[in-house]
Design a protein around this motif. Structure first.
Motif, mmCIF file in Angstrom:
data_model
loop_
_atom_site.group_PDB
_atom_site.id
_atom_site.type_symbol
_atom_site.label_atom_id
_atom_site.label_comp_id
_atom_site.label_asym_id
_atom_site.label_seq_id
_atom_site.Cartn_x
_atom_site.Cartn_y
_atom_site.Cartn_z
ATOM 1 N N PRO A 67 -38.510 43.773 -16.215
ATOM 2 C CA PRO A 67 -36.982 43.249 -15.929
ATOM 3 C C PRO A 67 -36.567 42.232 -15.887
ATOM 4 O O PRO A 67 -35.399 41.793 -15.665
ATOM 5 N N LEU A 68 -37.319 41.068 -15.647
ATOM 6 C CA LEU A 68 -37.039 39.757 -15.546
ATOM 7 C C LEU A 68 -36.419 39.307 -16.884
ATOM 8 O O LEU A 68 -35.688 38.230 -16.915
ATOM 9 N N CYS A 69 -36.612 40.101 -18.078
ATOM 10 C CA CYS A 69 -35.974 39.521 -19.050
ATOM 11 C C CYS A 69 -34.444 39.928 -19.349
ATOM 12 O O CYS A 69 -33.960 39.718 -20.335
ATOM 13 N N VAL A 70 -33.938 40.896 -18.360
ATOM 14 C CA VAL A 70 -32.623 41.166 -18.566
ATOM 15 C C VAL A 70 -31.806 40.107 -18.003
ATOM 16 O O VAL A 70 -31.965 39.597 -16.976
ATOM 17 N N ALA A 71 -30.926 39.459 -18.851
ATOM 18 C CA ALA A 71 -30.124 38.439 -18.430
ATOM 19 C C ALA A 71 -28.696 38.914 -18.319
ATOM 20 O O ALA A 71 -28.056 38.221 -17.430
ATOM 21 N N GLY A 72 -28.159 39.963 -18.595
ATOM 22 C CA GLY A 72 -26.965 40.512 -18.472
ATOM 23 C C GLY A 72 -26.895 41.960 -18.548
ATOM 24 O O GLY A 72 -27.734 42.400 -19.667
ATOM 25 N N LEU A 73 -25.997 42.599 -18.049
ATOM 26 C CA LEU A 73 -25.842 44.364 -18.271
ATOM 27 C C LEU A 73 -24.310 44.136 -17.802
ATOM 28 O O LEU A 73 -23.645 44.010 -17.209
ATOM 29 N N THR A 74 -23.650 45.097 -18.941
ATOM 30 C CA THR A 74 -22.005 45.328 -18.825
ATOM 31 C C THR A 74 -21.727 46.480 -19.480
ATOM 32 O O THR A 74 -22.574 47.047 -20.371
ATOM 33 N N LEU A 75 -20.610 47.167 -19.032
ATOM 34 C CA LEU A 75 -20.161 48.583 -19.572
ATOM 35 C C LEU A 75 -18.874 48.039 -20.634
ATOM 36 O O LEU A 75 -18.293 46.999 -20.105
ATOM 37 N N THR A 76 -18.715 48.787 -21.726
ATOM 38 C CA THR A 76 -17.669 48.329 -22.495
ATOM 39 C C THR A 76 -16.950 49.490 -23.079
ATOM 40 O O THR A 76 -17.938 50.763 -23.195
ATOM 41 N N SER A 77 -16.061 49.476 -23.623
ATOM 42 C CA SER A 77 -15.218 50.580 -24.466
ATOM 43 C C SER A 77 -15.626 50.564 -25.759
ATOM 44 O O SER A 77 -14.828 51.424 -26.782
ATOM 45 N N LEU A 78 -16.581 49.821 -26.294
ATOM 46 C CA LEU A 78 -16.818 49.611 -27.747
ATOM 47 C C LEU A 78 -17.480 50.884 -28.134
ATOM 48 O O LEU A 78 -18.458 51.347 -27.499
ATOM 49 N N MET A 135 -23.132 50.571 -23.069
ATOM 50 C CA MET A 135 -23.746 49.644 -22.005
ATOM 51 C C MET A 135 -24.332 48.567 -23.036
ATOM 52 O O MET A 135 -24.987 49.027 -24.066
ATOM 53 N N LEU A 136 -23.733 47.418 -22.723
ATOM 54 C CA LEU A 136 -24.406 46.321 -23.428
ATOM 55 C C LEU A 136 -25.688 45.703 -22.487
ATOM 56 O O LEU A 136 -25.210 45.554 -21.396
ATOM 57 N N VAL A 137 -26.804 45.311 -23.012
ATOM 58 C CA VAL A 137 -27.968 44.718 -22.307
ATOM 59 C C VAL A 137 -28.286 43.357 -23.062
ATOM 60 O O VAL A 137 -28.642 43.681 -24.167
ATOM 61 N N ASN A 138 -28.336 42.389 -22.236
ATOM 62 C CA ASN A 138 -28.842 41.161 -23.018
ATOM 63 C C ASN A 138 -30.461 41.278 -22.482
ATOM 64 O O ASN A 138 -30.625 40.948 -21.390
ATOM 65 N N VAL A 139 -31.246 41.306 -23.361
ATOM 66 C CA VAL A 139 -32.812 41.123 -23.124
ATOM 67 C C VAL A 139 -33.312 39.893 -23.760
ATOM 68 O O VAL A 139 -33.343 39.886 -25.129
ATOM 69 N N SER A 140 -33.571 38.962 -23.037
ATOM 70 C CA SER A 140 -34.011 37.491 -23.593
ATOM 71 C C SER A 140 -33.224 37.236 -24.784
ATOM 72 O O SER A 140 -33.862 36.808 -25.729
ATOM 73 N N GLY A 141 -32.054 37.163 -24.753
ATOM 74 C CA GLY A 141 -31.153 36.626 -25.803
ATOM 75 C C GLY A 141 -30.866 37.739 -26.900
ATOM 76 O O GLY A 141 -30.020 37.329 -27.888
ATOM 77 N N LYS A 142 -31.519 38.982 -26.864
ATOM 78 C CA LYS A 142 -31.087 39.897 -27.635
ATOM 79 C C LYS A 142 -30.406 40.835 -27.098
ATOM 80 O O LYS A 142 -30.519 41.232 -26.153
ATOM 81 N N LEU A 143 -29.121 41.192 -27.942
ATOM 82 C CA LEU A 143 -28.094 42.203 -27.203
ATOM 83 C C LEU A 143 -28.500 43.578 -27.858
ATOM 84 O O LEU A 143 -28.709 43.764 -29.011
#
Length: 105
Positions: A49-60, A79-87
């Motif tokens: 869980p600490l590898c997740v840098a960001g999480l967002t919802l989008t209409s893409l 849902m876009l999830v930034n995991v250790s710099g990988k999207l």
């Protein structure tokens, strides 16, 4: 994190909880009604869980959607999830039965 009328929360157990927000405009004290819509486990996709840098919802969307299944303007499609710099992008599955929104409120 919010997207239109949706709240998304990432929990320490690698679960994502999505909530619907509805404003109750009662004078003089407005309030918000929160309803849990969905809970998703990301434990198979992230190492910790600490590898997740960001999480967002989008209409893409990643592929073309037929006009019959086209989303309404207020729905999150991915849902876009930034995991250790990988999207990572998780797209809504529309192949099964969908919950219909109430039209009479």
């Amino acid at each position: 994190n919010t997207f239109r009328d949706m709240l998304i929360v990432f929990c320490a157990d690698s679960h994502v909880a999505m909530f619907s927000l509805e404003r109750k405009n009662l004078q003089p004290n407005p309030s918000v009604s929160i309803t849990k819509v969905q809970e998703i486990s990301l434990s198979s996709f992230i190492p910790h869980p600490l590898c997740v840098a960001g999480l967002t919802l989008t209409s893409l969307v990643s592929e073309s959607v037929s006009s019959k299944l086209s989303p309404t303007a207020k729905e999150a499609e991915s849902m876009l999830v930034n995991v250790s710099g990988k999207l990572l992008m998780f797209q809504r599955d529309r192949t099964g039965p969908q919950i219909k929104e109430e039209t009479n409120k």
